[in-house]
Design a protein around this motif. Structure first.
Motif, PDB file in Angstrom:
ATOM      1  N   CYS A 197       0.802  -1.224   0.000  1.00 28.79           N
ATOM      2  CA  CYS A 197       0.000   0.000   0.000  1.00 28.79           C
ATOM      3  C   CYS A 197       0.836   1.276   0.000  1.00 28.79           C
ATOM      4  CB  CYS A 197      -0.937   0.015   1.207  1.00 28.79           C
ATOM      5  SG  CYS A 197      -2.366  -1.102   1.082  1.00 28.79           S
ATOM      6  N   PHE A 198       1.978   1.256   0.688  1.00 28.10           N
ATOM      7  CA  PHE A 198       2.753   2.490   0.798  1.00 28.10           C
ATOM      8  C   PHE A 198       3.210   3.011  -0.560  1.00 28.10           C
ATOM      9  CE2 PHE A 198       6.334  -0.500   0.721  1.00 28.10           C
ATOM     10  CZ  PHE A 198       7.251   0.179  -0.073  1.00 28.10           C
ATOM     11  N   LYS A 201      -0.180   4.822  -1.727  1.00 28.11           N
ATOM     12  CA  LYS A 201      -1.083   5.442  -0.748  1.00 28.11           C
ATOM     13  C   LYS A 201      -1.259   6.941  -0.994  1.00 28.11           C
ATOM     14  CE  LYS A 201      -2.509   3.576   2.372  1.00 28.11           C
ATOM     15  NZ  LYS A 201      -2.102   3.458   3.775  1.00 28.11           N
ATOM     16  N   LEU A 204      -4.342   8.135  -2.808  1.00 32.35           N
ATOM     17  CA  LEU A 204      -5.674   7.846  -2.278  1.00 32.35           C
ATOM     18  C   LEU A 204      -6.219   8.910  -1.346  1.00 32.35           C
ATOM     19  CD1 LEU A 204      -5.213   4.042  -1.451  1.00 32.35           C
ATOM     20  CD2 LEU A 204      -5.913   5.114  -3.605  1.00 32.35           C
ATOM     21  N   GLN A 226      -9.044   2.567  -1.223  1.00 35.26           N
ATOM     22  CA  GLN A 226      -9.093   3.183   0.101  1.00 35.26           C
ATOM     23  C   GLN A 226      -9.580   2.179   1.145  1.00 35.26           C
ATOM     24  OE1 GLN A 226     -11.663   6.479  -0.784  1.00 35.26           O
ATOM     25  NE2 GLN A 226      -9.961   7.897  -1.202  1.00 35.26           N
ATOM     26  N   CYS A 229      -6.653  -0.162   1.796  1.00 36.85           N
ATOM     27  CA  CYS A 229      -5.531   0.521   2.453  1.00 36.85           C
ATOM     28  C   CYS A 229      -6.056   1.670   3.303  1.00 36.85           C
ATOM     29  CB  CYS A 229      -4.548   1.057   1.420  1.00 36.85           C
ATOM     30  SG  CYS A 229      -3.903  -0.157   0.262  1.00 36.85           S
ATOM     31  N   ASN A 231      -5.412   2.509   6.371  1.00 31.12           N
ATOM     32  CA  ASN A 231      -4.402   3.096   7.246  1.00 31.12           C
ATOM     33  C   ASN A 231      -3.554   4.087   6.460  1.00 31.12           C
ATOM     34  OD1 ASN A 231      -2.377   3.703   9.029  1.00 31.12           O
ATOM     35  ND2 ASN A 231      -1.590   1.615   9.200  1.00 31.12           N
ATOM     36  N   GLN A 232      -3.565   5.361   6.828  1.00 33.08           N
ATOM     37  CA  GLN A 232      -2.827   6.370   6.083  1.00 33.08           C
ATOM     38  C   GLN A 232      -1.353   6.427   6.456  1.00 33.08           C
ATOM     39  OE1 GLN A 232      -4.758  10.149   5.329  1.00 33.08           O
ATOM     40  NE2 GLN A 232      -6.744   9.342   5.962  1.00 33.08           N
ATOM     41  N   ASP A 236       2.671   1.525   5.319  1.00 38.84           N
ATOM     42  CA  ASP A 236       1.717   0.421   5.253  1.00 38.84           C
ATOM     43  C   ASP A 236       2.193  -0.643   4.253  1.00 38.84           C
ATOM     44  OD1 ASP A 236      -0.438  -1.253   5.204  1.00 38.84           O
ATOM     45  OD2 ASP A 236      -1.915   0.273   4.683  1.00 38.84           O
TER      46      ASP A 236
END
Length: 323
Positions: A197-198, A201, A204, A226, A229, A231-232, A236
């Motif tokens: 995800c990072f 991210k 998003l 979103q 993933c 977690n912002q 991640d």
């Protein structure tokens, strides 16, 4: 009076082994005739237990060739003389497949000791991984030698990043003798596999300070990402499929996704918004045959970047260590 000369040239052309530069399709026919069977069985067995392995092998091969040339330097562990490319940011905690190549190498050594290079094994394994996931077969010329050192600087600076612009990515390809067509075709490897995800991210949430998602993303697809993933946290590591439609099948769905603004990585979606590449994306999305052909052609080019042949380099006994 010129016929004998022409006939001689024709005979040489017909009866000499096929070669690609200094590499030869028949390189191990005598010294290790069962090589391709050993490699393919190893890849098949690994993929039966791990559906991500095909994508991991593709990534490993690409990261090896694009940084320091195809020399299996990415497989080397750190020594007192050099840092391992495994510790480079593009590879750290994400590069996979090392154990599989080492296992196949050990099986090859049992029947053909000190004969087959690790880089040739990796190159064959990648071809078979694509084939076993539904992709096109291509012939692999062999005879590469393993490198004697690693280059973590090249691994950090020459490996394309999902955070880079398309201009920068193209520049890294062209520096290795590849072209824009290769950029697009090889990006199609993202039709299988996953990404953390990072790596996307930032697309998003609050993209470029807008408070919303990247406008190049389809709204419903952005919402789906979103959810996957939420977690912002920038670190991640949750895995998301690069192609959620046919995740483990090597096909042209990746390009169809780009046409529908559903590319996970911003660096991939940029292929659809740039005039230099968008026509190729559309073509590949419509005609899977052309993607399969161009991908295999580009893989041949990639696997011949910076190769070591002849008496240079070595054939490693183990892939993670220089002899």
């Amino acid at each position: 009076m010129h016929f004998p000369t022409i006939s001689l040239v024709f005979c040489l052309f017909v009866f000499q082994p096929f070669v690609y530069g200094q590499l030869d399709y028949k390189f191990y026919d005598t010294t290790c005739p069962n090589l391709t069977k050993i490699v393919r069985f190893g890849v098949w067995s690994a993929m039966a237990n791990d559906t991500r392995m095909a994508a991991s092998l593709l990534r490993l091969h690409f990261h090896d060739c694009i940084s320091n040339g195809c020399d299996a330097s990415v497989l080397l562990d750190e020594t007192s003389s050099f840092r391992s490319e495994k510790d480079a940011l593009p590879n750290l905690n994400s590069a996979r497949g090392f154990e599989l190549i080492e296992s196949i190498k050990a099986n090859v050594e049992k029947v053909c000791p000190k004969t087959v290079s690790c880089v040739d094994i990796l190159t064959l394994a990648v071809r078979d991984a694509v084939l076993l996931t539904g992709g096109r077969y291509w012939n692999v010329a062999l005879g590469r030698r393993d490198g004697l050192t690693a280059n973590i600087t090249a691994a950090n600076t020459m490996t394309p990043s999902p955070f880079e612009s398309l201009d920068d990515i193209i520049a890294k390809f062209t520096a290795k003798g590849l072209d824009i067509k290769d950029v697009v075709a090889l990006s199609g490897a993202h039709t299988i596999g996953f990404v953390q995800c990072f790596a996307f991210k930032f697309r998003l949430f609050n993209f470029s300070g807008t408070g919303s998602f990247d406008p190049s993303l389809d709204a419903s697809f952005a919402s789906s990402l979103q959810t996957q993933c939420p977690n912002q946290d920038a670190s991640d590591t949750t895995l998301v499929p690069l192609d959620a439609v046919t995740t483990t099948k090597f096909d042209n769905m990746f390009f169809r996704n780009l046409v529908n603004n559903s590319g996970v990585l911003g660096s991939d979606q940029a292929l659809m918004s740039d005039n230099r590449t968008s026509a190729m994306v559309i073509n590949y999305s419509k005609y899977p045959f052309w993607f399969a052909k161009d991908f295999s052609d580009s893989m041949v080019k990639l696997s011949n970047v910076g190769v070591i042949t002849g008496q240079n380099g070595q054939v490693r006994d183990k892939c993670n260590l220089v002899n």
